[in-house]
Structure formats: C-alpha cells, structure tokens
Scaffold this motif. Sequence first.
Motif, PDB file in Angstrom:
ATOM      1  N   GLU A  12       0.829  -1.216   0.000  1.00 57.50           N
ATOM      2  CA  GLU A  12       0.000   0.000   0.000  1.00 57.50           C
ATOM      3  C   GLU A  12       0.863   1.264   0.000  1.00 57.50           C
ATOM      4  OE1 GLU A  12      -2.608  -0.139   3.319  1.00 57.50           O
ATOM      5  OE2 GLU A  12      -3.677  -1.944   2.641  1.00 57.50           O
ATOM      6  N   GLN A  13       1.962   1.240   0.727  1.00 59.81           N
ATOM      7  CA  GLN A  13       2.804   2.424   0.861  1.00 59.81           C
ATOM      8  C   GLN A  13       3.741   2.633  -0.323  1.00 59.81           C
ATOM      9  OE1 GLN A  13       4.727   1.707   4.608  1.00 59.81           O
ATOM     10  NE2 GLN A  13       2.859   2.049   5.815  1.00 59.81           N
ATOM     11  N   LEU A  14       4.312   1.550  -0.860  1.00 61.63           N
ATOM     12  CA  LEU A  14       5.343   1.687  -1.885  1.00 61.63           C
ATOM     13  C   LEU A  14       4.923   1.191  -3.262  1.00 61.63           C
ATOM     14  CD1 LEU A  14       8.533   0.549   0.104  1.00 61.63           C
ATOM     15  CD2 LEU A  14       7.631   2.849  -0.192  1.00 61.63           C
ATOM     16  N   GLY A  15       3.757   0.530  -3.353  1.00 58.26           N
ATOM     17  CA  GLY A  15       3.377  -0.065  -4.622  1.00 58.26           C
ATOM     18  C   GLY A  15       4.165  -1.342  -4.871  1.00 58.26           C
ATOM     19  N   GLU A  16       4.151  -1.813  -6.099  1.00 57.52           N
ATOM     20  CA  GLU A  16       4.866  -3.045  -6.437  1.00 57.52           C
ATOM     21  C   GLU A  16       6.356  -2.768  -6.586  1.00 57.52           C
ATOM     22  OE1 GLU A  16       4.387  -6.921  -9.388  1.00 57.52           O
ATOM     23  OE2 GLU A  16       3.425  -5.022  -9.923  1.00 57.52           O
ATOM     24  N   VAL A  30       4.243  -7.835  -4.935  1.00 56.56           N
ATOM     25  CA  VAL A  30       2.871  -8.191  -5.310  1.00 56.56           C
ATOM     26  C   VAL A  30       2.783  -9.660  -5.686  1.00 56.56           C
ATOM     27  CG1 VAL A  30       1.036  -7.802  -7.005  1.00 56.56           C
ATOM     28  CG2 VAL A  30       2.231  -5.847  -5.982  1.00 56.56           C
ATOM     29  N   GLN A  31       3.794 -10.179  -6.414  1.00 56.11           N
ATOM     30  CA  GLN A  31       3.787 -11.595  -6.803  1.00 56.11           C
ATOM     31  C   GLN A  31       3.827 -12.505  -5.574  1.00 56.11           C
ATOM     32  OE1 GLN A  31       7.251 -11.377  -9.373  1.00 56.11           O
ATOM     33  NE2 GLN A  31       6.012 -11.803 -11.188  1.00 56.11           N
ATOM     34  N   LEU A  32       4.704 -12.207  -4.629  1.00 55.34           N
ATOM     35  CA  LEU A  32       4.803 -13.035  -3.428  1.00 55.34           C
ATOM     36  C   LEU A  32       3.544 -12.923  -2.582  1.00 55.34           C
ATOM     37  CD1 LEU A  32       8.509 -12.360  -2.365  1.00 55.34           C
ATOM     38  CD2 LEU A  32       7.598 -14.395  -3.495  1.00 55.34           C
ATOM     39  N   ASN A  33       2.964 -11.720  -2.525  1.00 57.69           N
ATOM     40  CA  ASN A  33       1.736 -11.519  -1.776  1.00 57.69           C
ATOM     41  C   ASN A  33       0.600 -12.340  -2.369  1.00 57.69           C
ATOM     42  OD1 ASN A  33      -0.932  -9.905  -1.219  1.00 57.69           O
ATOM     43  ND2 ASN A  33       0.511  -9.164   0.314  1.00 57.69           N
ATOM     44  N   GLU A  34       0.502 -12.350  -3.704  1.00 55.89           N
ATOM     45  CA  GLU A  34      -0.570 -13.121  -4.346  1.00 55.89           C
ATOM     46  C   GLU A  34      -0.350 -14.615  -4.173  1.00 55.89           C
ATOM     47  OE1 GLU A  34      -2.374 -14.039  -8.758  1.00 55.89           O
ATOM     48  OE2 GLU A  34      -1.892 -11.965  -8.263  1.00 55.89           O
ATOM     49  N   MET A  35       0.911 -15.063  -4.265  1.00 55.76           N
ATOM     50  CA  MET A  35       1.199 -16.477  -4.016  1.00 55.76           C
ATOM     51  C   MET A  35       0.730 -16.874  -2.620  1.00 55.76           C
ATOM     52  SD  MET A  35       5.029 -16.949  -5.660  1.00 55.76           S
ATOM     53  CE  MET A  35       5.253 -18.597  -4.990  1.00 55.76           C
ATOM     54  N   VAL A  64       9.189 -20.261   0.233  1.00 57.69           N
ATOM     55  CA  VAL A  64       9.179 -20.167   1.697  1.00 57.69           C
ATOM     56  C   VAL A  64       8.464 -18.891   2.116  1.00 57.69           C
ATOM     57  CG1 VAL A  64      10.568 -20.046   3.791  1.00 57.69           C
ATOM     58  CG2 VAL A  64      11.342 -21.463   1.885  1.00 57.69           C
ATOM     59  N   TRP A  65       8.771 -17.793   1.438  1.00 58.24           N
ATOM     60  CA  TRP A  65       8.102 -16.520   1.720  1.00 58.24           C
ATOM     61  C   TRP A  65       6.587 -16.666   1.541  1.00 58.24           C
ATOM     62  CZ3 TRP A  65      12.956 -14.476   2.247  1.00 58.24           C
ATOM     63  CH2 TRP A  65      13.066 -13.202   2.790  1.00 58.24           C
ATOM     64  N   ALA A  66       6.197 -17.250   0.391  1.00 53.97           N
ATOM     65  CA  ALA A  66       4.770 -17.414   0.103  1.00 53.97           C
ATOM     66  C   ALA A  66       4.102 -18.332   1.119  1.00 53.97           C
ATOM     67  CB  ALA A  66       4.592 -17.973  -1.312  1.00 53.97           C
ATOM     68  N   ALA A  67       4.802 -19.397   1.535  1.00 54.20           N
ATOM     69  CA  ALA A  67       4.238 -20.333   2.514  1.00 54.20           C
ATOM     70  C   ALA A  67       3.972 -19.632   3.840  1.00 54.20           C
ATOM     71  CB  ALA A  67       5.181 -21.511   2.710  1.00 54.20           C
ATOM     72  N   PHE A  68       4.938 -18.841   4.301  1.00 55.05           N
ATOM     73  CA  PHE A  68       4.742 -18.119   5.557  1.00 55.05           C
ATOM     74  C   PHE A  68       3.531 -17.196   5.469  1.00 55.05           C
ATOM     75  CE2 PHE A  68       9.237 -18.252   7.648  1.00 55.05           C
ATOM     76  CZ  PHE A  68       9.226 -19.619   7.554  1.00 55.05           C
ATOM     77  N   GLN A  69       3.427 -16.456   4.369  1.00 54.30           N
ATOM     78  CA  GLN A  69       2.314 -15.526   4.216  1.00 54.30           C
ATOM     79  C   GLN A  69       0.976 -16.261   4.147  1.00 54.30           C
ATOM     80  OE1 GLN A  69       2.427 -12.202   1.644  1.00 54.30           O
ATOM     81  NE2 GLN A  69       4.613 -11.845   1.860  1.00 54.30           N
ATOM     82  N   GLY A  70       0.934 -17.340   3.402  1.00 58.36           N
ATOM     83  CA  GLY A  70      -0.320 -18.081   3.255  1.00 58.36           C
ATOM     84  C   GLY A  70      -0.796 -18.693   4.553  1.00 58.36           C
ATOM     85  N   ILE A  71       0.127 -19.234   5.330  1.00 56.10           N
ATOM     86  CA  ILE A  71      -0.233 -19.873   6.608  1.00 56.10           C
ATOM     87  C   ILE A  71      -0.736 -18.829   7.593  1.00 56.10           C
ATOM     88  CG2 ILE A  71       0.685 -21.154   8.581  1.00 56.10           C
ATOM     89  CD1 ILE A  71       2.708 -22.420   6.510  1.00 56.10           C
ATOM     90  N   TRP A  72      -0.020 -17.723   7.706  1.00 58.69           N
ATOM     91  CA  TRP A  72      -0.454 -16.681   8.640  1.00 58.69           C
ATOM     92  C   TRP A  72      -1.784 -16.059   8.231  1.00 58.69           C
ATOM     93  CZ3 TRP A  72       5.082 -14.282   8.899  1.00 58.69           C
ATOM     94  CH2 TRP A  72       5.803 -14.921   9.912  1.00 58.69           C
TER      95      TRP A  72
END
Length: 504
Positions: A12-16, A30-35, A64-72
């Motif tokens: 939100e603050q910096l964009g992609e 944005v790609q990692l966030n969507e994953m 690993v980044w995407a997994a952490f985000q998805g689980i949380w």
Amino acid sequence: MNLVSLSDQHIEQLGETLALVFEGKEYTTVQLNEMGRRLGAGLKSLGVGRGDHVVVSLPNSPEVWAAFQGIWRIGAVIVPIMFLLGVEEIRYILNHSDAKVVITSADLVEKIKQASEGIEHIRHIIVIGGSDQGNQVNFHNLLAHNPPLEQTEEMDEDDVALMIYTSGTTGRPKGVMLTHNNLYSNAVAAWEANEWDKPAISILCLPLAHSFGVVAMNAGNLSPYKDAFGVLMRWFDPEEVFRLIERYRANNFIGVPTMYQVLLNHPAADKYDLSSLERCTISAAPVSEELYRAFTAKFHCEMYEGYGLTEAAPAVALCRPSMPLKKGSCGIPLPGVQVKIFDAEDRELPPYEQGEIVVRGPNVMKGYYKRPEETRETLRGGWLHTGDVGYLDEEGYLYITDRIKDLIIKGGYNIYPSEIEGYLEEHPAVLEVAVIGIPDEKYGEEIMAFVVPKPGHTISEDEVIAYAQSRISKFKCPSRVKFVESLPKTLVGKIQKKELRKLV
C-alpha cells in the motif's frame, strides 16, 4: 493483529517493488503476496484453519516466503523444520507438533513420507515439483486452482504465529511458541536498531525456515525504500556469495561466524569486485577479535555483532551505526528489551561481572509447546533465562562470553572456552578451533582443543600448547590437542560441542 498485514501495508505504501532475486529470477512484492493469498485459499480448501499447525520444510526459495504468508493469512501456525535434518529428527517434530499439513519439495518428499508414516494427524503433504496423488498435493497446482484469498484472519497479540524447535544441548528439541506480537515487536525493534538510511541490498544465505527468515521477511516489510531487495541463495556457497555481491552491488551480508571465517580464507575473494559491501551482521556465537579485525580489514566494511536466541524471537541486542563500536560487544539491547546479568541464585550482578544473561520484553516467547515445567523454569521470575554467559559494561553494552553448558570447571575455577578459542584463532596456521572440558581425576575437568589447520599449513600439538601458554595463564591452556579436518556444526553453522564430547 496479523503479521501478514506487514506485507499488505508495504505494498500500500510503496506499490509493487522488487522483493527477491533468486537464481537469476526476480520476484516482486505483489507476486509473493498473491502467491501467499492463493496458498491460504488452498490450505483452507484442505481443511486447514485458525490455530492449526503447518510444517514448512524447504531449502531457501521464494516459496518459503509465500508459505509463511499463506499460513499466517488463515490464522494457522508455522512449524519450520530444517530440511537437512534426519528422518528420526523430523519424525519427532512432526509427531510432537500435532501438525496437519507439511509443505516441502520434491527432493525431500520421500524423507518426509518416511518420517510421517503412521502419524495420523498428518493429512496432506504439499510438494513443490511433486504430483497430485493420494495425500500428496502439488504446490503450484494448489495455487493455480484457488483464487487469491481476500479475507485475512484477525489474530490476537497473544496468538501463536510460529513454533520453532530448538535442538538445545541435551534432550529432545523443544517447540518455542512465538506470538504475532513477539514477532511484530521484534521486527520493528530490529529495523529501528539497524538504522538504515539507504536501500539495503542484502545477500540472504542463512536458512529462511528458521527464526532468521522470519526476521528478514518481517523487517524487510518495514523498509521505506523502494530500491531495497534481497538476493536469496539456496544455501551458503562462498564463491557464489562473492559473485552475487559483485553482480547486484550488494551492500549488506548477514551470517554466522563460521561463514565469515570461510569467506575470509577463501582464495576466490580477490577475483571479484566487492567494493559495494558496506555492512555485515554477525551473530549466533561469540565473535573473536581476530576474526573481526581480519575480516573488516580485508573487505573494507563494517561488522555489527548481534545477539539473540529463538526464545527471544530472536533478536536481543545489536551494535548500532550511530553508536561507538566496542570490540567484543554485541551492542545494546533493542528498543523495549531489557537485559540483566544474574548469578546462580538469580541475583543481579554489577557491571563487568560474568553471569547468566536474562531477558525481558515483548519479544520473549509464550513458552515451550507441551512443556509446562521447562517453560516455568526458563521464564522464572518474569525473565527469560538464556543459558548464555556474559556481562554488561557501565554503558549497558552486552558482551557474550560462552554457554553455561560449555563452561569448564577446572580445580574449582570457571574457565570459558571462548576466551581460549579467541587466542588460539590468532595462530597463523589455525583455521578453526573449538575448546571443551574433558574428565580429569586431579582437576575434575581438563582442557582439550580441537584444531582445524589452514590449508597448506602444518602444526603440532606441542606448538599449539606452547602458543597458548605464551598468551594466557598456563592453567587455562589446553593439555590435549586433536587435529581434525572440520568441526561438527549445526545447520546454521554453530559448532556442536556435544558432538566433540562424543568423540572424546
């Protein structure tokens, strides 16, 4: 509060912006966030929800980044397992953690299957590069078949976000329960203490499926600089570190003392332009003055020592660019964190007196999973008892001297191995050294040194002992020396002295 909101706020603050470079491929925020959102939806479709435990056992990768985000994002709890552990070690954690799902890679799936055999609460194994069959689910197919999750689970500050199993020095690993607030407060404090006034381009080679990865991800989301990004390595390779520093003009490297020792002595260092390197952070074990002096002189960079442990989420103290650097110190405590030195009766000691380091603050763990007695003992009196030995000076700078369990008691006198190791490392023929106590009828314990000679150098036991006697009290000098090709280390590079004791 939910830790994953840090990623949303960053976008939100910096964009992609560029988040990671991995093996030549770029990944944006944005790609990692969507994953992560797609994985969260996929996990929900498999019946995973708030409070469930999900194991992540992966070598370093963007997944690993995407997994952490998805689980949380769905309110579940991450249980990282170092991918190099053996089958029985993995089996213990899978069983003890009550995990419902494992996320792993194709090259590890057979080991995970073997380790999880007969554990009924393991319902699915999600595999990067694997096929859909039985209880096995292909990671990227799961993402492709689920739209990005829109709703993020709202969590309480005290809800557990991460459960990391620590090996310790004896006994079975313990599951350290870290809450959303533990990790959030530690990320904010660590970012503030680092005092970055420009974009950090960081070489990331420590295991992400560990407390380091969580700090790197969360603190990175606090950076206000659009041009900051990480260069992720699958694992530590010294010449590849040099190549990546040159290729991406990296200005930041984070590692453990063993890595710095290898980089310092690697013959390929002079082949690369490393002039962009400005800052190195070193932690996980006491740093010798010789290593600090030699590394900073050779690579023309500054080295900031830090101290932490898994139970403290993990950062406790850090040297600051704006403050004087004191050799041998790991700086002052992070904002909001208190550190004291206690004696054996839990009484506070004055400056310069060595004792156990104790910690209090919002970063201190909730406790050990299913270990109430050990939780009470470790958190007694409202302080986290670290098991590490150190002292504070009059200005509040922290100095780490050793582990309590590594302490040698010779003839009733306390001797700290790291002091002896620091002197022996200064010998021009010594690459690495580790000192332990061995049983002795006369003194109770005697001192033994394990030495790794530098390539092309020869040195005798008598020479090592004589060199030690020329630098320190004879009473503290090793009486035995064993030469070895390498020292046993943990998966993050810490020397395993319990394995050396087994050799004796």
